[in-house]
Design a protein around this motif. Structure first.
Motif, PDB file in Angstrom:
ATOM      1  N   ASP A 104      35.523   8.763 -60.206  1.00  0.00           N
ATOM      2  CA  ASP A 104      34.150   9.204 -59.928  1.00  0.00           C
ATOM      3  C   ASP A 104      33.903  10.632 -60.393  1.00  0.00           C
ATOM      4  OD1 ASP A 104      33.682   6.749 -58.761  1.00  0.00           O
ATOM      5  OD2 ASP A 104      33.706   7.503 -56.691  1.00  0.00           O
ATOM      6  N   LEU A 105      34.918  11.480 -60.258  1.00  0.00           N
ATOM      7  CA  LEU A 105      34.785  12.893 -60.643  1.00  0.00           C
ATOM      8  C   LEU A 105      35.157  13.144 -62.100  1.00  0.00           C
ATOM      9  CD1 LEU A 105      36.316  14.439 -57.398  1.00  0.00           C
ATOM     10  CD2 LEU A 105      33.893  14.444 -58.079  1.00  0.00           C
ATOM     11  N   LYS A 106      35.510  12.051 -62.809  1.00  0.00           N
ATOM     12  CA  LYS A 106      35.890  12.122 -64.219  1.00  0.00           C
ATOM     13  C   LYS A 106      37.095  13.047 -64.442  1.00  0.00           C
ATOM     14  CE  LYS A 106      31.246  11.000 -65.902  1.00  0.00           C
ATOM     15  NZ  LYS A 106      31.088   9.984 -64.938  1.00  0.00           N
ATOM     16  N   ILE A 107      38.058  12.968 -63.516  1.00  0.00           N
ATOM     17  CA  ILE A 107      39.305  13.717 -63.629  1.00  0.00           C
ATOM     18  C   ILE A 107      40.314  12.795 -64.298  1.00  0.00           C
ATOM     19  CG2 ILE A 107      41.194  14.819 -62.376  1.00  0.00           C
ATOM     20  CD1 ILE A 107      39.144  15.451 -60.149  1.00  0.00           C
ATOM     21  N   GLU A 108      40.809  13.226 -65.439  1.00  0.00           N
ATOM     22  CA  GLU A 108      41.760  12.412 -66.187  1.00  0.00           C
ATOM     23  C   GLU A 108      43.183  12.936 -66.000  1.00  0.00           C
ATOM     24  OE1 GLU A 108      40.604  12.055 -70.255  1.00  0.00           O
ATOM     25  OE2 GLU A 108      38.545  11.544 -69.757  1.00  0.00           O
ATOM     26  N   ASP A 109      44.127  12.043 -66.071  1.00  0.00           N
ATOM     27  CA  ASP A 109      45.551  12.375 -66.057  1.00  0.00           C
ATOM     28  C   ASP A 109      45.986  13.148 -64.812  1.00  0.00           C
ATOM     29  OD1 ASP A 109      48.082  12.106 -67.170  1.00  0.00           O
ATOM     30  OD2 ASP A 109      47.981  14.083 -68.100  1.00  0.00           O
ATOM     31  N   LEU A 110      45.480  12.771 -63.653  1.00  0.00           N
ATOM     32  CA  LEU A 110      45.932  13.329 -62.384  1.00  0.00           C
ATOM     33  C   LEU A 110      46.387  12.163 -61.522  1.00  0.00           C
ATOM     34  CD1 LEU A 110      46.306  15.794 -60.526  1.00  0.00           C
ATOM     35  CD2 LEU A 110      44.009  15.331 -59.645  1.00  0.00           C
ATOM     36  N   HIS A 111      47.593  12.251 -61.030  1.00  0.00           N
ATOM     37  CA  HIS A 111      48.169  11.182 -60.234  1.00  0.00           C
ATOM     38  C   HIS A 111      48.455  11.707 -58.833  1.00  0.00           C
ATOM     39  CE1 HIS A 111      48.642   9.034 -63.999  1.00  0.00           C
ATOM     40  NE2 HIS A 111      49.069  10.178 -64.483  1.00  0.00           N
ATOM     41  N   PHE A 112      48.370  10.834 -57.853  1.00  0.00           N
ATOM     42  CA  PHE A 112      48.587  11.222 -56.469  1.00  0.00           C
ATOM     43  C   PHE A 112      49.932  11.925 -56.303  1.00  0.00           C
ATOM     44  CE2 PHE A 112      49.536  10.459 -51.956  1.00  0.00           C
ATOM     45  CZ  PHE A 112      48.391  11.013 -51.404  1.00  0.00           C
ATOM     46  N   HIS A 113      50.943  11.440 -57.008  1.00  0.00           N
ATOM     47  CA  HIS A 113      52.283  12.019 -56.922  1.00  0.00           C
ATOM     48  C   HIS A 113      52.309  13.469 -57.416  1.00  0.00           C
ATOM     49  CE1 HIS A 113      56.584  11.530 -56.317  1.00  0.00           C
ATOM     50  NE2 HIS A 113      56.767  12.207 -57.427  1.00  0.00           N
ATOM     51  N   ASP A 114      51.381  13.844 -58.287  1.00  0.00           N
ATOM     52  CA  ASP A 114      51.306  15.230 -58.773  1.00  0.00           C
ATOM     53  C   ASP A 114      51.090  16.199 -57.618  1.00  0.00           C
ATOM     54  OD1 ASP A 114      51.555  14.269 -61.365  1.00  0.00           O
ATOM     55  OD2 ASP A 114      49.392  14.324 -61.746  1.00  0.00           O
ATOM     56  N   LEU A 115      50.452  15.730 -56.558  1.00  0.00           N
ATOM     57  CA  LEU A 115      50.197  16.593 -55.400  1.00  0.00           C
ATOM     58  C   LEU A 115      51.492  16.988 -54.702  1.00  0.00           C
ATOM     59  CD1 LEU A 115      47.056  14.790 -53.952  1.00  0.00           C
ATOM     60  CD2 LEU A 115      47.150  16.715 -55.553  1.00  0.00           C
ATOM     61  N   GLU A 148      53.915   4.182 -36.353  1.00  0.00           N
ATOM     62  CA  GLU A 148      54.349   5.187 -35.380  1.00  0.00           C
ATOM     63  C   GLU A 148      55.217   6.228 -36.073  1.00  0.00           C
ATOM     64  OE1 GLU A 148      55.926   3.924 -31.591  1.00  0.00           O
ATOM     65  OE2 GLU A 148      54.863   2.029 -31.835  1.00  0.00           O
ATOM     66  N   GLY A 149      55.054   7.465 -35.670  1.00  0.00           N
ATOM     67  CA  GLY A 149      55.855   8.530 -36.229  1.00  0.00           C
ATOM     68  C   GLY A 149      55.316   9.112 -37.521  1.00  0.00           C
ATOM     69  N   ARG A 150      54.256   8.544 -38.043  1.00  0.00           N
ATOM     70  CA  ARG A 150      53.666   9.072 -39.273  1.00  0.00           C
ATOM     71  C   ARG A 150      52.728  10.226 -38.950  1.00  0.00           C
ATOM     72  NH1 ARG A 150      51.656   3.999 -42.942  1.00  0.00           N
ATOM     73  NH2 ARG A 150      53.680   3.042 -43.247  1.00  0.00           N
ATOM     74  N   ILE A 151      52.669  11.175 -39.853  1.00  0.00           N
ATOM     75  CA  ILE A 151      51.717  12.278 -39.699  1.00  0.00           C
ATOM     76  C   ILE A 151      50.316  11.746 -39.948  1.00  0.00           C
ATOM     77  CG2 ILE A 151      50.961  14.479 -40.644  1.00  0.00           C
ATOM     78  CD1 ILE A 151      53.922  15.030 -41.289  1.00  0.00           C
ATOM     79  N   PHE A 152      50.169  10.956 -41.011  1.00  0.00           N
ATOM     80  CA  PHE A 152      48.889  10.349 -41.361  1.00  0.00           C
ATOM     81  C   PHE A 152      49.066   8.837 -41.278  1.00  0.00           C
ATOM     82  CE2 PHE A 152      49.205  14.286 -43.867  1.00  0.00           C
ATOM     83  CZ  PHE A 152      48.157  14.981 -43.291  1.00  0.00           C
ATOM     84  N   PRO A 153      48.539   8.197 -40.257  1.00  0.00           N
ATOM     85  CA  PRO A 153      48.779   6.767 -40.054  1.00  0.00           C
ATOM     86  C   PRO A 153      47.918   5.871 -40.947  1.00  0.00           C
ATOM     87  CG  PRO A 153      47.392   7.605 -38.308  1.00  0.00           C
ATOM     88  CD  PRO A 153      47.758   8.778 -39.175  1.00  0.00           C
ATOM     89  N   TYR A 154      48.034   6.058 -42.254  1.00  0.00           N
ATOM     90  CA  TYR A 154      47.261   5.269 -43.200  1.00  0.00           C
ATOM     91  C   TYR A 154      48.204   4.509 -44.115  1.00  0.00           C
ATOM     92  CZ  TYR A 154      43.602   8.430 -41.672  1.00  0.00           C
ATOM     93  OH  TYR A 154      42.722   9.143 -40.896  1.00  0.00           O
ATOM     94  N   ASN A 155      47.743   3.403 -44.623  1.00  0.00           N
ATOM     95  CA  ASN A 155      48.505   2.622 -45.584  1.00  0.00           C
ATOM     96  C   ASN A 155      48.542   3.391 -46.900  1.00  0.00           C
ATOM     97  OD1 ASN A 155      48.968   0.760 -47.805  1.00  0.00           O
ATOM     98  ND2 ASN A 155      48.840  -0.844 -46.269  1.00  0.00           N
ATOM     99  N   GLY A 156      49.739   3.574 -47.444  1.00  0.00           N
ATOM    100  CA  GLY A 156      49.898   4.319 -48.692  1.00  0.00           C
ATOM    101  C   GLY A 156      49.095   3.743 -49.844  1.00  0.00           C
ATOM    102  N   ARG A 157      48.983   2.442 -49.895  1.00  0.00           N
ATOM    103  CA  ARG A 157      48.220   1.812 -50.988  1.00  0.00           C
ATOM    104  C   ARG A 157      46.736   2.133 -50.872  1.00  0.00           C
ATOM    105  NH1 ARG A 157      51.053  -4.069 -51.914  1.00  0.00           N
ATOM    106  NH2 ARG A 157      53.087  -3.209 -52.424  1.00  0.00           N
ATOM    107  N   SER A 158      46.235   2.174 -49.638  1.00  0.00           N
ATOM    108  CA  SER A 158      44.819   2.501 -49.440  1.00  0.00           C
ATOM    109  C   SER A 158      44.524   3.931 -49.877  1.00  0.00           C
ATOM    110  CB  SER A 158      44.435   2.343 -47.963  1.00  0.00           C
ATOM    111  OG  SER A 158      44.635   1.027 -47.537  1.00  0.00           O
TER     112      SER A 158
END
Length: 87
Positions: free
Chosen positions: A26-37, A5-15
């Motif tokens: 799959d896209l062969k993107i190297e050295d990109l981390h979710f936190h970079d976003l 409740e209260g989340r903008i995106f109600p998804y599990n962070g690990r998922s």
């Protein structure tokens, strides 16, 4: 109140992290981390003309010192930044 409740995106962070890593693989993107976003999003908010206080509301940063570490403005974007907006 449940954890979702209260989340903008109600998804599990690990998922979300797992899905992001799989797509990068799959896209062969190297050295990109979710936190970079987070760095990218923070910078784009400033480039859109939002104030420090407004950006901090979105990112959850408590002080300017830490928020500044997440900000990577492009010099050419400084010419297109709009005047600050009222809160």
């Amino acid at each position: 109140m449940s954890r979702r409740e209260g989340r903008i995106f109600p998804y599990n962070g690990r998922s979300v992290g797992t899905a992001f890593r799989r797509q990068c693989q799959d896209l062969k993107i190297e050295d990109l981390h979710f936190h970079d976003l987070r760095h990218e999003g923070t910078s784009r908010l400033f480039e859109a003309g939002f104030s420090i206080e407004q950006v901090a509301l979105v990112t959850g940063h408590k002080d300017w010192k830490m928020l500044r570490r997440y900000t990577h403005l492009k010099p050419e974007a400084l010419h297109t930044i709009r005047a600050p907006r009222a809160a």
